[in-house]
Design a protein around this motif. Structure first.
Motif, PDB file in Angstrom:
ATOM      1  N   ASP A  61     -81.154  89.723  41.673  1.00  0.00           N
ATOM      2  CA  ASP A  61     -81.595  88.699  42.085  1.00  0.00           C
ATOM      3  C   ASP A  61     -83.028  88.453  41.653  1.00  0.00           C
ATOM      4  OD1 ASP A  61     -82.728  86.113  43.209  1.00  0.00           O
ATOM      5  OD2 ASP A  61     -81.696  86.165  45.071  1.00  0.00           O
ATOM      6  N   PRO A  62     -83.520  87.737  40.595  1.00  0.00           N
ATOM      7  CA  PRO A  62     -84.820  88.002  40.151  1.00  0.00           C
ATOM      8  C   PRO A  62     -85.897  87.656  41.282  1.00  0.00           C
ATOM      9  CG  PRO A  62     -83.412  86.571  38.896  1.00  0.00           C
ATOM     10  CD  PRO A  62     -82.743  86.951  39.906  1.00  0.00           C
ATOM     11  N   ARG A  63     -85.684  87.090  42.136  1.00  0.00           N
ATOM     12  CA  ARG A  63     -86.333  86.404  43.178  1.00  0.00           C
ATOM     13  C   ARG A  63     -87.020  87.852  44.267  1.00  0.00           C
ATOM     14  NH1 ARG A  63     -83.337  82.049  46.299  1.00  0.00           N
ATOM     15  NH2 ARG A  63     -81.770  83.672  45.883  1.00  0.00           N
ATOM     16  N   GLY A  64     -86.155  88.816  43.990  1.00  0.00           N
ATOM     17  CA  GLY A  64     -86.703  89.942  45.054  1.00  0.00           C
ATOM     18  C   GLY A  64     -87.746  90.740  44.196  1.00  0.00           C
ATOM     19  N   ILE A  65     -87.627  90.861  42.869  1.00  0.00           N
ATOM     20  CA  ILE A  65     -88.357  91.681  42.097  1.00  0.00           C
ATOM     21  C   ILE A  65     -89.699  90.826  42.094  1.00  0.00           C
ATOM     22  CG2 ILE A  65     -88.798  92.589  39.784  1.00  0.00           C
ATOM     23  CD1 ILE A  65     -86.068  93.070  39.219  1.00  0.00           C
ATOM     24  N   GLY A  66     -89.540  89.334  41.860  1.00  0.00           N
ATOM     25  CA  GLY A  66     -90.676  88.551  41.719  1.00  0.00           C
ATOM     26  C   GLY A  66     -91.615  88.963  43.010  1.00  0.00           C
ATOM     27  N   ALA A  67     -90.883  88.843  44.154  1.00  0.00           N
ATOM     28  CA  ALA A  67     -91.752  89.052  45.445  1.00  0.00           C
ATOM     29  C   ALA A  67     -92.561  90.148  45.540  1.00  0.00           C
ATOM     30  CB  ALA A  67     -90.767  88.714  46.675  1.00  0.00           C
ATOM     31  N   ILE A  68     -91.940  91.343  44.985  1.00  0.00           N
ATOM     32  CA  ILE A  68     -92.605  92.506  45.011  1.00  0.00           C
ATOM     33  C   ILE A  68     -93.843  92.580  44.242  1.00  0.00           C
ATOM     34  CG2 ILE A  68     -92.467  95.119  44.564  1.00  0.00           C
ATOM     35  CD1 ILE A  68     -89.633  94.986  45.367  1.00  0.00           C
ATOM     36  N   ARG A  69     -93.574  91.968  42.704  1.00  0.00           N
ATOM     37  CA  ARG A  69     -94.551  91.968  41.855  1.00  0.00           C
ATOM     38  C   ARG A  69     -95.730  90.963  42.250  1.00  0.00           C
ATOM     39  NH1 ARG A  69     -93.340  91.850  36.041  1.00  0.00           N
ATOM     40  NH2 ARG A  69     -94.618  89.745  36.020  1.00  0.00           N
ATOM     41  N   HIS A  70     -95.431  89.872  43.050  1.00  0.00           N
ATOM     42  CA  HIS A  70     -96.467  89.084  43.439  1.00  0.00           C
ATOM     43  C   HIS A  70     -97.465  89.876  44.699  1.00  0.00           C
ATOM     44  CE1 HIS A  70     -98.126  85.943  46.262  1.00  0.00           C
ATOM     45  NE2 HIS A  70     -98.509  85.252  45.114  1.00  0.00           N
ATOM     46  N   TRP A  71     -96.502  90.636  45.478  1.00  0.00           N
ATOM     47  CA  TRP A  71     -97.569  91.331  46.408  1.00  0.00           C
ATOM     48  C   TRP A  71     -98.327  92.331  45.883  1.00  0.00           C
ATOM     49  CZ3 TRP A  71     -97.131  96.602  48.025  1.00  0.00           C
ATOM     50  CH2 TRP A  71     -97.711  96.751  49.298  1.00  0.00           C
ATOM     51  N   LEU A  72     -97.688  93.139  44.642  1.00  0.00           N
ATOM     52  CA  LEU A  72     -98.493  94.224  44.043  1.00  0.00           C
ATOM     53  C   LEU A  72     -99.656  93.375  43.482  1.00  0.00           C
ATOM     54  CD1 LEU A  72     -96.038  96.539  42.622  1.00  0.00           C
ATOM     55  CD2 LEU A  72     -97.666  96.848  44.441  1.00  0.00           C
ATOM     56  N   ASP A  73     -99.622  92.173  42.791  1.00  0.00           N
ATOM     57  CA  ASP A  73    -100.732  91.679  41.886  1.00  0.00           C
ATOM     58  C   ASP A  73    -101.891  91.081  43.208  1.00  0.00           C
ATOM     59  OD1 ASP A  73     -99.186  91.888  39.859  1.00  0.00           O
ATOM     60  OD2 ASP A  73     -98.539  89.906  39.628  1.00  0.00           O
ATOM     61  N   GLN A  74    -101.488  91.177  44.507  1.00  0.00           N
ATOM     62  CA  GLN A  74    -102.571  90.764  45.282  1.00  0.00           C
ATOM     63  C   GLN A  74    -103.597  91.949  45.115  1.00  0.00           C
ATOM     64  OE1 GLN A  74    -100.620  90.221  48.980  1.00  0.00           O
ATOM     65  NE2 GLN A  74    -100.965  88.334  48.957  1.00  0.00           N
ATOM     66  N   PHE A  75    -103.134  93.120  44.904  1.00  0.00           N
ATOM     67  CA  PHE A  75    -104.129  94.543  44.708  1.00  0.00           C
ATOM     68  C   PHE A  75    -104.594  94.670  43.648  1.00  0.00           C
ATOM     69  CE2 PHE A  75    -100.858  94.935  48.331  1.00  0.00           C
ATOM     70  CZ  PHE A  75    -101.662  94.404  49.334  1.00  0.00           C
ATOM     71  N   TRP A  76    -103.932  94.156  42.673  1.00  0.00           N
ATOM     72  CA  TRP A  76    -104.016  94.909  41.306  1.00  0.00           C
ATOM     73  C   TRP A  76    -105.381  94.666  40.541  1.00  0.00           C
ATOM     74  CZ3 TRP A  76    -102.407  98.106  38.288  1.00  0.00           C
ATOM     75  CH2 TRP A  76    -102.675  98.167  36.803  1.00  0.00           C
ATOM     76  N   PRO A 103    -105.434 102.526  41.250  1.00  0.00           N
ATOM     77  CA  PRO A 103    -104.833 101.595  40.497  1.00  0.00           C
ATOM     78  C   PRO A 103    -103.418 102.116  39.857  1.00  0.00           C
ATOM     79  CG  PRO A 103    -107.000 101.493  39.928  1.00  0.00           C
ATOM     80  CD  PRO A 103    -106.917 102.645  40.331  1.00  0.00           C
ATOM     81  N   ARG A 104    -103.438 103.563  39.430  1.00  0.00           N
ATOM     82  CA  ARG A 104    -102.490 103.972  38.599  1.00  0.00           C
ATOM     83  C   ARG A 104    -100.849 103.877  39.591  1.00  0.00           C
ATOM     84  NH1 ARG A 104    -104.807 109.591  37.383  1.00  0.00           N
ATOM     85  NH2 ARG A 104    -105.212 109.481  39.596  1.00  0.00           N
ATOM     86  N   GLY A 105    -101.003 103.910  40.933  1.00  0.00           N
ATOM     87  CA  GLY A 105    -100.212 103.986  41.626  1.00  0.00           C
ATOM     88  C   GLY A 105     -99.084 102.575  41.450  1.00  0.00           C
ATOM     89  N   ILE A 106    -100.352 101.270  41.783  1.00  0.00           N
ATOM     90  CA  ILE A 106     -99.548 100.154  41.734  1.00  0.00           C
ATOM     91  C   ILE A 106     -99.133  99.813  40.156  1.00  0.00           C
ATOM     92  CG2 ILE A 106    -100.295  97.631  41.665  1.00  0.00           C
ATOM     93  CD1 ILE A 106    -102.323  98.402  43.646  1.00  0.00           C
ATOM     94  N   GLY A 107     -99.745 100.526  39.207  1.00  0.00           N
ATOM     95  CA  GLY A 107     -99.381 100.201  37.930  1.00  0.00           C
ATOM     96  C   GLY A 107     -98.004 100.831  37.561  1.00  0.00           C
ATOM     97  N   ALA A 108     -97.726 102.076  38.149  1.00  0.00           N
ATOM     98  CA  ALA A 108     -96.311 102.720  37.879  1.00  0.00           C
ATOM     99  C   ALA A 108     -95.293 101.776  38.649  1.00  0.00           C
ATOM    100  CB  ALA A 108     -96.530 103.907  38.582  1.00  0.00           C
ATOM    101  N   ILE A 109     -95.488 101.050  39.607  1.00  0.00           N
ATOM    102  CA  ILE A 109     -94.584 100.325  40.263  1.00  0.00           C
ATOM    103  C   ILE A 109     -94.272  99.040  39.398  1.00  0.00           C
ATOM    104  CG2 ILE A 109     -93.721  99.163  42.202  1.00  0.00           C
ATOM    105  CD1 ILE A 109     -95.228 101.098  43.965  1.00  0.00           C
ATOM    106  N   ARG A 110     -95.445  98.608  39.102  1.00  0.00           N
ATOM    107  CA  ARG A 110     -95.227  97.411  38.317  1.00  0.00           C
ATOM    108  C   ARG A 110     -94.384  97.598  37.002  1.00  0.00           C
ATOM    109  NH1 ARG A 110     -99.213  92.982  38.122  1.00  0.00           N
ATOM    110  NH2 ARG A 110     -99.445  93.535  35.843  1.00  0.00           N
TER     111      ARG A 110
END
Lengths: 107, 107
Positions: A71-86, B72-79
């Motif tokens: 389900d792409p939405r699951g991956i999308g949720a994590i990506r969105h969460w990570l992007d908050q800190f990116w 940032p590298r940690g986040i980058g790895a997961i992304r």
DNA sequence: GCGATACGTTAGTCATGACTTACCGTAAGT
DNA sequence: ACTTACGGTAAGTCATGACTAACGTATCGC
């Protein structure tokens, strides 16, 4: 417990990550999935339940069998969460790196 | 155990996620971090050790204190790990959705 | 209908890890 | 030098969860 929290918890387990990666490569039924893993079929069922509740996989009944897919939405949720800190992380790291170089100039 | 594996395991714990989010907002020392959390300072130290080994945070000695910041590298790895499945997941989901609509046309 | 196959669920076991308390080293202030 | 603050480590406790075995349910082929 948020979706991201469940998703991260789900992907923390090595067996579940393997299942997730195999489903990403190809949708699959439970039995076929278990046959390629070092754990029992009920264990796979339980893992799939966790992955499903985390919004990472979807299941579709197919006769007596049941096909699971990503389900792409699951991956999308994590990506969105990570992007908050990116961006914050990059900025913070850049500022830290600069303060480091200035410090090196001192002596 | 790969870096991504360690990172996902680290972020699976709620307390560690809170620590990670606070460090993302602002670099901080261990004591100040523990004062804002419902756990003891040694617990925070142990969590920071896990986050550090996962490549998610960096520590810098600052006098008697020690400042932790996001790496940032940690986040980058997961992304990067997630992006491996992102396109596949979208394709798989699109194909599934289409087969679903065709099935709905039948009756 | 009947056996066989495919899954989900339950109960129970066992290991992992999150937490606290106590202790030790280190750096700054007086 | 002594004290105080900051932080990492060790040992021990306790809860969470990953796994198996056994059981119950639904679907397909004969």
């Amino acid at each position: 417990m948020t979706n991201v929290s469940r998703a991260l918890t789900a992907l923390a387990d090595p067996t579940r990550r393997t299942i997730f990666e195999r489903l990403a490569a190809q949708p699959c039924a439970v039995g076929a999935l278990a046959r390629g893993l070092p754990v029992s079929r009920p264990a796979v069922s339980q893992h799939l339940k966790v992955l499903k509740e985390a919004g990472l996989v979807i299941d579709t009944p197919d006769g007596a069998s049941r096909v699971y897919r990503i389900d792409p939405r699951g991956i999308g949720a994590i990506r969105h969460w990570l992007d908050q800190f990116w961006t914050d992380a990059l900025d913070s790291f850049a500022a830290f790196a600069e303060s480091k170089t200035k410090e090196d100039d001192k002596p």
